[in-house]
Structures are given as C-alpha cells and as structure tokens.
Design a protein around this motif. Structure first.
Motif, PDB file in Angstrom:
ATOM      1  N   ALA A 122       0.832  -1.205   0.000  1.00  0.00           N
ATOM      2  CA  ALA A 122       0.000   0.000   0.000  1.00  0.00           C
ATOM      3  C   ALA A 122       0.869   1.258   0.000  1.00  0.00           C
ATOM      4  CB  ALA A 122      -0.921  -0.001   1.212  1.00  0.00           C
ATOM      5  N   PHE A 123       1.978   1.218   0.715  1.00  0.00           N
ATOM      6  CA  PHE A 123       2.898   2.353   0.753  1.00  0.00           C
ATOM      7  C   PHE A 123       3.463   2.631  -0.635  1.00  0.00           C
ATOM      8  CE2 PHE A 123       7.170   4.123   1.670  1.00  0.00           C
ATOM      9  CZ  PHE A 123       6.771   5.274   2.347  1.00  0.00           C
ATOM     10  N   ILE A 124       3.863   1.585  -1.340  1.00  0.00           N
ATOM     11  CA  ILE A 124       4.395   1.751  -2.698  1.00  0.00           C
ATOM     12  C   ILE A 124       3.312   2.281  -3.627  1.00  0.00           C
ATOM     13  CG2 ILE A 124       5.302   0.486  -4.691  1.00  0.00           C
ATOM     14  CD1 ILE A 124       6.747  -1.325  -2.619  1.00  0.00           C
ATOM     15  N   ALA A 125       2.090   1.777  -3.502  1.00  0.00           N
ATOM     16  CA  ALA A 125       0.992   2.265  -4.341  1.00  0.00           C
ATOM     17  C   ALA A 125       0.706   3.740  -4.068  1.00  0.00           C
ATOM     18  CB  ALA A 125      -0.267   1.430  -4.099  1.00  0.00           C
ATOM     19  N   ASN A 126       0.794   4.154  -2.810  1.00  0.00           N
ATOM     20  CA  ASN A 126       0.577   5.564  -2.492  1.00  0.00           C
ATOM     21  C   ASN A 126       1.714   6.444  -2.999  1.00  0.00           C
ATOM     22  OD1 ASN A 126      -1.957   5.854  -1.382  1.00  0.00           O
ATOM     23  ND2 ASN A 126      -1.284   5.176   0.622  1.00  0.00           N
ATOM     24  N   ILE A 127       2.930   5.941  -3.009  1.00  0.00           N
ATOM     25  CA  ILE A 127       4.039   6.704  -3.586  1.00  0.00           C
ATOM     26  C   ILE A 127       3.810   6.892  -5.080  1.00  0.00           C
ATOM     27  CG2 ILE A 127       6.499   6.612  -4.174  1.00  0.00           C
ATOM     28  CD1 ILE A 127       6.982   5.378  -1.423  1.00  0.00           C
ATOM     29  N   VAL A 128       3.376   5.832  -5.768  1.00  0.00           N
ATOM     30  CA  VAL A 128       3.068   5.935  -7.197  1.00  0.00           C
ATOM     31  C   VAL A 128       1.948   6.948  -7.424  1.00  0.00           C
ATOM     32  CG1 VAL A 128       2.141   4.666  -9.178  1.00  0.00           C
ATOM     33  CG2 VAL A 128       3.932   3.645  -7.763  1.00  0.00           C
ATOM     34  N   ALA A 129       0.908   6.898  -6.590  1.00  0.00           N
ATOM     35  CA  ALA A 129      -0.198   7.852  -6.712  1.00  0.00           C
ATOM     36  C   ALA A 129       0.290   9.277  -6.479  1.00  0.00           C
ATOM     37  CB  ALA A 129      -1.312   7.510  -5.727  1.00  0.00           C
ATOM     38  N   PHE A 130       1.196   9.457  -5.527  1.00  0.00           N
ATOM     39  CA  PHE A 130       1.715  10.799  -5.267  1.00  0.00           C
ATOM     40  C   PHE A 130       2.565  11.293  -6.431  1.00  0.00           C
ATOM     41  CE2 PHE A 130       4.554  13.924  -3.332  1.00  0.00           C
ATOM     42  CZ  PHE A 130       3.598  14.789  -2.830  1.00  0.00           C
ATOM     43  N   VAL A 131       3.324  10.405  -7.065  1.00  0.00           N
ATOM     44  CA  VAL A 131       4.097  10.792  -8.260  1.00  0.00           C
ATOM     45  C   VAL A 131       3.144  11.197  -9.379  1.00  0.00           C
ATOM     46  CG1 VAL A 131       5.619   9.900 -10.069  1.00  0.00           C
ATOM     47  CG2 VAL A 131       6.142   9.448  -7.681  1.00  0.00           C
ATOM     48  N   PHE A 132       2.074  10.420  -9.579  1.00  0.00           N
ATOM     49  CA  PHE A 132       1.077  10.781 -10.592  1.00  0.00           C
ATOM     50  C   PHE A 132       0.430  12.129 -10.281  1.00  0.00           C
ATOM     51  CE2 PHE A 132       0.180   6.087 -11.773  1.00  0.00           C
ATOM     52  CZ  PHE A 132       1.179   6.128 -12.728  1.00  0.00           C
ATOM     53  N   ALA A 133       0.112  12.363  -9.018  1.00  0.00           N
ATOM     54  CA  ALA A 133      -0.496  13.640  -8.626  1.00  0.00           C
ATOM     55  C   ALA A 133       0.470  14.793  -8.847  1.00  0.00           C
ATOM     56  CB  ALA A 133      -0.935  13.597  -7.168  1.00  0.00           C
ATOM     57  N   SER A 134       1.747  14.570  -8.592  1.00  0.00           N
ATOM     58  CA  SER A 134       2.745  15.615  -8.823  1.00  0.00           C
ATOM     59  C   SER A 134       2.867  15.937 -10.309  1.00  0.00           C
ATOM     60  CB  SER A 134       4.106  15.184  -8.273  1.00  0.00           C
ATOM     61  OG  SER A 134       4.036  14.984  -6.895  1.00  0.00           O
ATOM     62  N   ILE A 135       2.843  14.893 -11.135  1.00  0.00           N
ATOM     63  CA  ILE A 135       2.880  15.114 -12.592  1.00  0.00           C
ATOM     64  C   ILE A 135       1.642  15.878 -13.029  1.00  0.00           C
ATOM     65  CG2 ILE A 135       2.771  13.935 -14.829  1.00  0.00           C
ATOM     66  CD1 ILE A 135       4.483  11.693 -13.527  1.00  0.00           C
ATOM     67  N   GLU A 136       0.492  15.486 -12.500  1.00  0.00           N
ATOM     68  CA  GLU A 136      -0.768  16.162 -12.836  1.00  0.00           C
ATOM     69  C   GLU A 136      -0.724  17.631 -12.438  1.00  0.00           C
ATOM     70  OE1 GLU A 136      -4.258  16.779 -14.460  1.00  0.00           O
ATOM     71  OE2 GLU A 136      -3.429  14.764 -14.439  1.00  0.00           O
ATOM     72  N   LEU A 137      -0.216  17.916 -11.241  1.00  0.00           N
ATOM     73  CA  LEU A 137      -0.139  19.310 -10.797  1.00  0.00           C
ATOM     74  C   LEU A 137       0.864  20.106 -11.627  1.00  0.00           C
ATOM     75  CD1 LEU A 137      -0.285  18.789  -6.939  1.00  0.00           C
ATOM     76  CD2 LEU A 137      -2.051  19.780  -8.390  1.00  0.00           C
ATOM     77  N   ALA A 138       1.951  19.475 -12.047  1.00  0.00           N
ATOM     78  CA  ALA A 138       2.928  20.163 -12.900  1.00  0.00           C
ATOM     79  C   ALA A 138       2.317  20.458 -14.261  1.00  0.00           C
ATOM     80  CB  ALA A 138       4.184  19.315 -13.040  1.00  0.00           C
ATOM     81  N   LYS A 139       1.559  19.521 -14.811  1.00  0.00           N
ATOM     82  CA  LYS A 139       0.894  19.749 -16.102  1.00  0.00           C
ATOM     83  C   LYS A 139      -0.134  20.864 -15.995  1.00  0.00           C
ATOM     84  CE  LYS A 139       2.600  16.516 -18.782  1.00  0.00           C
ATOM     85  NZ  LYS A 139       3.287  16.793 -20.014  1.00  0.00           N
ATOM     86  N   THR A 140      -0.840  20.931 -14.872  1.00  0.00           N
ATOM     87  CA  THR A 140      -1.841  21.979 -14.659  1.00  0.00           C
ATOM     88  C   THR A 140      -1.168  23.339 -14.602  1.00  0.00           C
ATOM     89  OG1 THR A 140      -3.188  20.409 -13.442  1.00  0.00           O
ATOM     90  CG2 THR A 140      -3.741  22.720 -13.184  1.00  0.00           C
ATOM     91  N   ARG A 141      -0.029  23.443 -13.961  1.00  0.00           N
ATOM     92  CA  ARG A 141       0.683  24.716 -13.850  1.00  0.00           C
ATOM     93  C   ARG A 141       1.217  25.168 -15.200  1.00  0.00           C
ATOM     94  NH1 ARG A 141       1.793  26.776  -8.726  1.00  0.00           N
ATOM     95  NH2 ARG A 141       1.285  25.280  -7.105  1.00  0.00           N
ATOM     96  N   GLU A 142       1.606  24.225 -16.072  1.00  0.00           N
ATOM     97  CA  GLU A 142       2.105  24.590 -17.388  1.00  0.00           C
ATOM     98  C   GLU A 142       1.003  25.192 -18.245  1.00  0.00           C
ATOM     99  OE1 GLU A 142       3.906  21.201 -19.186  1.00  0.00           O
ATOM    100  OE2 GLU A 142       5.561  21.145 -17.755  1.00  0.00           O
ATOM    101  N   GLU A 143      -0.241  24.829 -18.019  1.00  0.00           N
ATOM    102  CA  GLU A 143      -1.350  25.336 -18.817  1.00  0.00           C
ATOM    103  C   GLU A 143      -1.642  26.784 -18.534  1.00  0.00           C
ATOM    104  OE1 GLU A 143      -4.608  22.718 -18.159  1.00  0.00           O
ATOM    105  OE2 GLU A 143      -3.615  21.020 -19.101  1.00  0.00           O
ATOM    106  N   PHE A 144      -1.309  27.263 -17.330  1.00  0.00           N
ATOM    107  CA  PHE A 144      -1.610  28.647 -16.965  1.00  0.00           C
ATOM    108  C   PHE A 144      -0.595  29.580 -17.504  1.00  0.00           C
ATOM    109  CE2 PHE A 144      -4.000  26.478 -13.561  1.00  0.00           C
ATOM    110  CZ  PHE A 144      -5.241  26.952 -13.929  1.00  0.00           C
TER     111      PHE A 144
END
Length: 113
Positions: free
Chosen positions: A91-113
């Motif tokens: 579960a810890f590894i899955a949450n790390i993967v989810a956090f990496v995905f969320a970080s990528i998502e937030l970086a992509k969102t910031r690039e759009e602005f």
C-alpha cells in the motif's frame, strides 16, 4: 488557491504518511486503521475527477485500498502482524506511485496557466 486540490492533496499525503508511521511502528493497529480510513477518504475524493491522469490516480488508490483492507483484517482480527506489515508495504508503494502521478498532474496543470 484551489481548495479542492488542497483537500485532495492533504488526504493523499496523510494516507501516505500514516502508512509510513505504521511501517515505522508496526505494533500499533490504530495507525493501520487510521491509514485505512484516510486512504478510503482519498479514494472517494478521486471519484469523478476528470484530469489527465485521473484513471491512474484512482487505480493506484484502489490498489492501496486492496492492500490496506486485508492488512487491517490480519492485524486487528487475526493478530498476524507479519502479513499485515507485508501488505502495508504494498500500500505504501501504491501511495508513492499515486503521489508521483499527482505531482505530474499538478505540474501539467501549472504549465497550462
């Protein structure tokens, strides 16, 4: 500031750090139960999100749920902390993967602005 993202990231981080706390002190079933509850809240918050990596985030959160639910059962009901610890690592590894995905998502969102 987008308060929806704040709440979403807050519960994701709380879930990740709660699992880390349980891995540090694997004798506490309260920590495992708290991690399970926080991860379930985080999964519920991911339902209906329509971002670029929404499906991947939801899948990673479901994987963590499907590790934490039996881990809590093994720890609380069967008192088998070895299997609970092993499942919690997944579960810890899955949450790390989810956090990496969320970080990528937030970086992509910031690039759009």
């Amino acid at each position: 500031m987008d308060w929806g993202k704040v709440i979403y990231v807050f519960f994701s981080l709380m879930s990740l750090t709660s699992i880390a706390g349980y891995l540090y002190d694997s004798t506490s079933s309260v920590l495992l139960f708290a991690a399970l509850c926080l991860n379930l809240i985080s999964t519920i918050l991911k339902i209906g999100v329509k971002n670029l990596l929404a499906a991947e985030l939801f899948a990673a959160s479901l994987v963590a749920d499907l590790h934490l639910i039996p881990a809590a059962y093994y720890e609380i009901v069967l008192h088998n902390s070895h299997i609970a610890l092993s499942l919690s690592i997944g579960a810890f590894i899955a949450n790390i993967v989810a956090f990496v995905f969320a970080s990528i998502e937030l970086a992509k969102t910031r690039e759009e602005f």
